[in-house]
Design a protein around this motif. Sequence first.
Motif, PDB file in Angstrom:
ATOM      1  N   ARG A  62       0.775  -1.344   0.104  1.00 30.84           N
ATOM      2  CA  ARG A  62       0.037  -0.109   0.013  1.00 30.84           C
ATOM      3  C   ARG A  62       0.778   1.137  -0.145  1.00 30.84           C
ATOM      4  O   ARG A  62       1.907   1.123   0.829  1.00 30.84           O
ATOM      5  CB  ARG A  62      -0.913   0.081   1.103  1.00 30.84           C
ATOM      6  N   SER A  63       0.397   2.210  -0.861  1.00 27.01           N
ATOM      7  CA  SER A  63       1.463   3.283  -0.964  1.00 27.01           C
ATOM      8  C   SER A  63       0.918   4.348   0.035  1.00 27.01           C
ATOM      9  O   SER A  63       1.715   5.332   0.154  1.00 27.01           O
ATOM     10  CB  SER A  63       1.292   3.829  -2.292  1.00 27.01           C
ATOM     11  N   ARG A  64      -0.234   4.480   0.345  1.00 29.92           N
ATOM     12  CA  ARG A  64      -0.491   5.497   1.426  1.00 29.92           C
ATOM     13  C   ARG A  64      -1.001   4.868   2.759  1.00 29.92           C
ATOM     14  O   ARG A  64      -1.788   3.788   2.486  1.00 29.92           O
ATOM     15  CB  ARG A  64      -1.802   6.355   0.963  1.00 29.92           C
ATOM     16  N   GLY A  65      -0.598   5.543   4.021  1.00 26.94           N
ATOM     17  CA  GLY A  65      -1.407   4.812   5.026  1.00 26.94           C
ATOM     18  C   GLY A  65      -0.186   4.217   6.009  1.00 26.94           C
ATOM     19  O   GLY A  65       0.827   3.827   5.264  1.00 26.94           O
ATOM     20  N   ASN A  66      -0.224   4.092   7.217  1.00 27.38           N
ATOM     21  CA  ASN A  66       0.644   3.367   8.231  1.00 27.38           C
ATOM     22  C   ASN A  66       0.074   2.073   8.475  1.00 27.38           C
ATOM     23  O   ASN A  66      -0.885   1.908   9.379  1.00 27.38           O
ATOM     24  CB  ASN A  66       0.953   4.185   9.194  1.00 27.38           C
ATOM     25  N   ARG A  80      -0.545  -4.381   5.232  1.00 29.31           N
ATOM     26  CA  ARG A  80       0.236  -3.909   4.233  1.00 29.31           C
ATOM     27  C   ARG A  80       0.175  -3.956   2.694  1.00 29.31           C
ATOM     28  O   ARG A  80       0.688  -3.176   2.047  1.00 29.31           O
ATOM     29  CB  ARG A  80       1.552  -4.215   4.664  1.00 29.31           C
TER      30      ARG A  80
END
Length: 696
Positions: free
Chosen positions: A276-280, A286
Amino acid sequence: MTFLNWTKVAIVYEDDYGLVRLRELVRSRKSQDMEVYLRQTDLDSYRQVLTEIKAKEIRNLIVDTKTGNMHHFLRMILELQMNDYNYHYLFTTFDIETFDLEDFKYNFVNITAFRLVDVDDVSVRGILRDMEKYQSNGNNLLNKSRVIQAEPALMYDSVQVFAVGLRTLEQSHALRPMNISCELEHPWDGGLSLINYINSVEMKGISGPVEFKEGRRIQFKLDLLKLKQHSLVKVGEWKPGVGINVTDTTAFFETGSTNVTLIVITILEQPYVMLRSRGNFSGNERYEGFCIDLLKEIAHMVGFAYRIELVPDGKYGVYDYETGEWNGIVRQLMDKKADLAVGSMTINYARESVIDFTKPFMNLGISILFKVPTSHPARLFSFMNPLAIEIWLYVLAAYILVSVTMFVVARFSPYEWSNPHPCHSGSEIVENQFSLANSFWFTIGTLMQQGSDLNPKATSTRIVSGIWWFFTLIIISSYTANLAAFLTVERMITPIENAEDLASQTDISYGTLESGSTMTFFRDSMIETYKKMWRFMENKKPSVFVPTYEEGIQKVLQGNYAFLMESTMLDYIVQRDCNLTQIGGLLDTKGYGIATPMGSPWRDKISLAILELQEKGEIQILYDKWWKSPSDMCMRNEKGKGSKANALGVDNIGGIFVVLLCGLAFAVLIAIFEFCYNSKRNAPVERVSFCMHSMN
């Protein structure tokens, strides 16, 4: 075991003795919530009882039938279509291996049973071979599976025990047989001693170790069997006083429970598995992609939790002939370091020999990724392209030749000479309309299909005219037809069209993903074209193999390189990059599957889930989600969809305007030249200067 967690069960028995054997099981479950459907049946009521069970949606059955009737019971299960993975049967018969279960294996029906005779034991196999030697001709002691039934096995062991006890009794004291009366009950004096010697016998028989204590047999065991796709396999044992011991705990699990956590290994590759490119995010969150969504659906249907891990070396797995070892995902599964592998994992012969695959969830093939070929640059004189340069020169030469021929033939023919003043019939002055200038004018007018006021009169000149007209008809028609094709269809420079073109040249390099199934395909192929391509790729320096798809795509974009890759990944890339295209068709056909270690119990369950998802169209929905997202689609200029032909621009036919302007300018120059020439010639006659004559 699975049936310990049943909440709804049907018990089918044939006689009261079977009910007695099953009563203990029912009593042990009274303290828990279990609905029991108890039915006594016989040979004539199998269909009725099973129909009722099916109607009540009971999926778990404990079956106690006579051995001789078992094949009728199994046939009735097939007729009622109760032989799929939703049903679980626990048979009390010890002879389950003697029946034909072929129609049950591949439908993934759950069958559990016990056996008394372990035919895998070396000593048991030896005894069975000896028994076959001495049996009567025409009688079959063993069935086709070389398995003996429990009853004759127990009979054999009973006779053996009796013989050993009787021999021991004979060794202690002499046997004195006595007269036996059918009317009087006189016990035999040696009977009690014989029973004692029998109770003291310890031997190994067909049914296992034979030993007695207080008249009851001890130390024997029952093998717990579970039906899998290939055969019945032993998954545990039962011993008196000890109970059940399941050695293969994964063979029994309850669908829908998530108390099992599987390690799922994968590799990052768009759009199958991506970070995933955005978010933690952490853990499984993931990752995203087609395979991640598919894994979620399967885990929910089959019933397991999972933990996703990436393969350490970043490879799918290929066999190294030098070291004799596998790498990548295949190595991890062989070493049992993972339970499943998801991703664009291709099913092939080499991998299938060391690991297992589920049913394919996607079909594909190898194709060629190439940079979009460049189009011809628009030229000012594109209208000249329909005819080759030599044709234009030949037409010019024909024009001059026909014009001169017309002039000469008209001069020779008397029918082309006429009186310019018809009113003066006696005039001796005659003239010919086909002067050299008029001949050229007549010919060019015909070529341009405009005609002229000059009409040939003689037969000879008419023949020349007719032949020229036919010539111009063919030339103009061919030019017009080819002009439409040249100016409305985009001409592409395509150096290769298929794999054969690629193999027959060396200017364009080509390669595959390193340690992938595509590389294995070319390495092991017996087709001459692919063998030639493999020799080129193997010997090319620097190496044409790339470690990731991203590097292969970049090499293609740089130009002069073709990337051999799987068609599904190619479709994903081509739809998002207008500079890339697919060349040719598929080189082979194969499928993606979920990989498991050899003999994994999860394979069959996941295969069924995949088949169900395919039938419902869920996999196609996931494919459209990740392959055809409108936000990422490349907006190609689809020619031919909006109109049948493209509009012609200045770049295509602007040259004809240049020709027109140049012709007009040339005509003006000729007119000026004619004016100046006429003034210069007539000025001396009129005795004026050149300038005065020009002004007048």
